[in-house]
Design a protein around this motif. Structure first.
Motif, PDB file in Angstrom:
ATOM      1  N   ILE A   3       0.841  -1.193   0.000  1.00 57.44           N
ATOM      2  CA  ILE A   3       0.000   0.000   0.000  1.00 57.44           C
ATOM      3  C   ILE A   3       0.876   1.243   0.000  1.00 57.44           C
ATOM      4  N   LEU A   4       0.586   2.178  -0.902  1.00 55.16           N
ATOM      5  CA  LEU A   4       1.191   3.505  -0.852  1.00 55.16           C
ATOM      6  C   LEU A   4       0.183   4.404  -0.157  1.00 55.16           C
ATOM      7  N   CYS A   5       0.490   4.826   1.047  1.00 51.26           N
ATOM      8  CA  CYS A   5      -0.422   5.638   1.849  1.00 51.26           C
ATOM      9  C   CYS A   5       0.011   7.094   1.748  1.00 51.26           C
ATOM     10  N   VAL A   6      -0.861   7.943   1.230  1.00 50.36           N
ATOM     11  CA  VAL A   6      -0.554   9.351   1.008  1.00 50.36           C
ATOM     12  C   VAL A   6      -1.196  10.177   2.110  1.00 50.36           C
ATOM     13  N   GLY A   7      -0.368  10.785   2.962  1.00 56.10           N
ATOM     14  CA  GLY A   7      -0.887  11.633   4.023  1.00 56.10           C
ATOM     15  C   GLY A   7      -1.303  12.982   3.476  1.00 56.10           C
ATOM     16  N   GLU A   8      -2.156  13.666   4.208  1.00 55.10           N
ATOM     17  CA  GLU A   8      -2.663  14.953   3.728  1.00 55.10           C
ATOM     18  C   GLU A   8      -1.669  16.077   3.936  1.00 55.10           C
ATOM     19  N   GLY A   9      -0.686  15.848   4.796  1.00 50.56           N
ATOM     20  CA  GLY A   9       0.350  16.856   4.968  1.00 50.56           C
ATOM     21  C   GLY A   9      -0.101  18.103   5.705  1.00 50.56           C
ATOM     22  N   SER A  10      -1.218  18.030   6.423  1.00 48.14           N
ATOM     23  CA  SER A  10      -1.731  19.192   7.135  1.00 48.14           C
ATOM     24  C   SER A  10      -1.500  19.093   8.640  1.00 48.14           C
ATOM     25  N   GLY A  11      -0.848  18.022   9.058  1.00 46.56           N
ATOM     26  CA  GLY A  11      -0.610  17.840  10.483  1.00 46.56           C
ATOM     27  C   GLY A  11      -1.618  16.945  11.153  1.00 46.56           C
ATOM     28  N   HIS A  12      -2.751  16.673  10.474  1.00 47.10           N
ATOM     29  CA  HIS A  12      -3.780  15.831  11.078  1.00 47.10           C
ATOM     30  C   HIS A  12      -3.308  14.379  11.209  1.00 47.10           C
ATOM     31  N   LEU A  21      -6.171   2.069   9.622  1.00 50.17           N
ATOM     32  CA  LEU A  21      -5.293   1.451   8.627  1.00 50.17           C
ATOM     33  C   LEU A  21      -4.125   0.739   9.305  1.00 50.17           C
ATOM     34  N   SER A  22      -3.593   1.346  10.359  1.00 55.36           N
ATOM     35  CA  SER A  22      -2.497   0.701  11.088  1.00 55.36           C
ATOM     36  C   SER A  22      -2.953  -0.614  11.708  1.00 55.36           C
ATOM     37  N   LYS A  23      -4.141  -0.620  12.297  1.00 55.80           N
ATOM     38  CA  LYS A  23      -4.656  -1.847  12.911  1.00 55.80           C
ATOM     39  C   LYS A  23      -4.991  -2.891  11.853  1.00 55.80           C
ATOM     40  N   ALA A  24      -5.490  -2.436  10.697  1.00 56.46           N
ATOM     41  CA  ALA A  24      -5.774  -3.379   9.610  1.00 56.46           C
ATOM     42  C   ALA A  24      -4.487  -4.060   9.162  1.00 56.46           C
ATOM     43  N   ALA A  25      -3.390  -3.304   9.137  1.00 61.25           N
ATOM     44  CA  ALA A  25      -2.101  -3.873   8.743  1.00 61.25           C
ATOM     45  C   ALA A  25      -1.643  -4.941   9.726  1.00 61.25           C
ATOM     46  N   LEU A  26      -1.981  -4.750  11.002  1.00 60.22           N
ATOM     47  CA  LEU A  26      -1.595  -5.729  12.012  1.00 60.22           C
ATOM     48  C   LEU A  26      -2.359  -7.040  11.865  1.00 60.22           C
ATOM     49  N   GLU A  27      -3.522  -6.994  11.191  1.00 58.72           N
ATOM     50  CA  GLU A  27      -4.359  -8.180  11.043  1.00 58.72           C
ATOM     51  C   GLU A  27      -4.089  -8.937   9.746  1.00 58.72           C
ATOM     52  N   GLY A  28      -3.253  -8.393   8.889  1.00 59.88           N
ATOM     53  CA  GLY A  28      -2.953  -9.073   7.631  1.00 59.88           C
ATOM     54  C   GLY A  28      -1.561  -8.706   7.162  1.00 59.88           C
ATOM     55  N   ALA A 101     -14.959   6.247   5.910  1.00 56.96           N
ATOM     56  CA  ALA A 101     -14.686   7.155   7.019  1.00 56.96           C
ATOM     57  C   ALA A 101     -13.481   6.660   7.810  1.00 56.96           C
ATOM     58  N   ALA A 102     -12.770   7.595   8.427  1.00 57.71           N
ATOM     59  CA  ALA A 102     -11.596   7.229   9.216  1.00 57.71           C
ATOM     60  C   ALA A 102     -11.966   6.351  10.406  1.00 57.71           C
ATOM     61  N   SER A 103     -13.229   6.342  10.780  1.00 58.31           N
ATOM     62  CA  SER A 103     -13.690   5.541  11.910  1.00 58.31           C
ATOM     63  C   SER A 103     -14.031   4.106  11.529  1.00 58.31           C
ATOM     64  N   GLU A 105     -14.057   0.243  10.943  1.00 59.37           N
ATOM     65  CA  GLU A 105     -13.410  -0.814  11.721  1.00 59.37           C
ATOM     66  C   GLU A 105     -12.285  -1.461  10.906  1.00 59.37           C
ATOM     67  N   PRO A 106     -11.160  -1.767  11.548  1.00 64.50           N
ATOM     68  CA  PRO A 106     -10.017  -2.346  10.824  1.00 64.50           C
ATOM     69  C   PRO A 106     -10.361  -3.595  10.024  1.00 64.50           C
ATOM     70  N   VAL A 107     -11.192  -4.490  10.583  1.00 65.80           N
ATOM     71  CA  VAL A 107     -11.524  -5.723   9.875  1.00 65.80           C
ATOM     72  C   VAL A 107     -12.286  -5.420   8.584  1.00 65.80           C
ATOM     73  N   GLU A 108     -13.160  -4.418   8.609  1.00 68.21           N
ATOM     74  CA  GLU A 108     -13.891  -4.033   7.397  1.00 68.21           C
ATOM     75  C   GLU A 108     -12.961  -3.356   6.405  1.00 68.21           C
ATOM     76  N   LEU A 109     -12.085  -2.493   6.911  1.00 72.96           N
ATOM     77  CA  LEU A 109     -11.155  -1.790   6.028  1.00 72.96           C
ATOM     78  C   LEU A 109     -10.265  -2.776   5.294  1.00 72.96           C
ATOM     79  N   LEU A 110      -9.718  -3.756   6.016  1.00 71.77           N
ATOM     80  CA  LEU A 110      -8.850  -4.747   5.391  1.00 71.77           C
ATOM     81  C   LEU A 110      -9.607  -5.549   4.342  1.00 71.77           C
TER      82      LEU A 110
END
Length: 267
Positions: A3-12, A21-28, A101-103, A105-110
């Protein structure tokens, strides 16, 4: 999955993947490379990624338009903190493959990430059908003529990877990143040894050459080897070239140019 993850660069996002996304990575087995907006298109053209994830506080169409106008075929998922149905509809209409949405769940995102990669690769279900071979992604099993092929976990991962990318040649670097995301990378010859072991196991099921080795480049699934017996016999009679001899000589890695600033590997 790379995955190439592109941050928004605004500090958020603080230069890191969102929590989901980090938790999804831990599950796969997921390898995440963080990047800013600059040079994204060039990075995608020079390096292989399965999907781009763009993190945004609110929907911004500029980067997505830039990627699509550059005719980069890599699928894109947008993760946003705040949005509206109309904004999501616009993102999808200009080329996003999904918007969550950023909220989420990791299992759904993965699951969404895997589904996008699977569809882009031409597979519409969790069972990949390639001639006599079926790859059950949900069960993590490979069958030939409905008979289970006894593969180790890593061997299965390699077969699934090549099956998903059956029209592509994958370099050794890509295979290593996909199979050992976030772990200490093994010595380079491990992939060659694994390929040889899978070949030997496949021969017990009448599959003589499941993979094609392009010396100095990488590996590709040999779809012809899995064709029904009658069709394969006919194709063999018409061949004039000689089959390549099996060898466990390691494939030399190609040049892998990365423009992304920081790499975060997680499992």
């Amino acid at each position: 999955m790379r995955i190439l993850c592109v941050g928004e660069g605004s500090g958020h996002d603080d230069g890191r993947p969102y929590v989901g996304l980090s938790k999804a990575a831990l599950e796969g087995s997921v390898s995440i490379t963080m990047s800013g907006h600059a040079g994204v298109v060039e990075t995608l053209r020079r390096s292989h990624y399965d999907i781009v994830v763009i993190q945004q506080a609110t929907p911004d169409m500029k980067l997505l338009r830039h990627i699509r106008n550059s005719r980069v075929p890599t699928p894109v998922m947008i993760i946003v903190r705040d949005s509206t149905p109309s904004a999501v509809a616009e993102l999808l209409s200009i080329g996003a493959d999904d918007c969550v949405a950023a909220s989420v769940e990791p299992v759904e995102l993965l699951a969404r990430l895997r589904a996008i990669v699977r569809r882009v690769s031409g597979h519409d279900s969790l069972t990949l059908h390639i001639g006599r071979m079926t790859v059950g992604v949900d069960r993590r099993e490979v069958h030939v003529d409905s008979k289970l092929v006894p593969l180790t976990r890593r061997e299965y991962d390699l077969v699934e990877l090549l099956a998903l990318r059956r029209t592509q040649v994958l370099s050794k670097e890509t295979v290593l990143d996909s199979l050992y995301a976030g772990e200490s990378e093994p010595y380079g010859k491990v992939i060659d040894v694994m390929i040889c072991k899978i070949r030997k196991k496949m021969r017990n099921f009448g599959i003589d050459e499941p993979f094609t080795t392009l010396w100095g480049i990488g590996y590709r699934l040999n779809e012809t080897a899995f064709a029904p017996l009658g069709a394969r016999a006919g194709a063999t009679e018409n061949r004039t070239d000689q089959p390549a001899k099996e060898s466990c000589i390691p494939v030399m890695s190609g040049i892998n140019i990365m423009n992304a600033s920081t790499t975060l590997n997680l499992v």
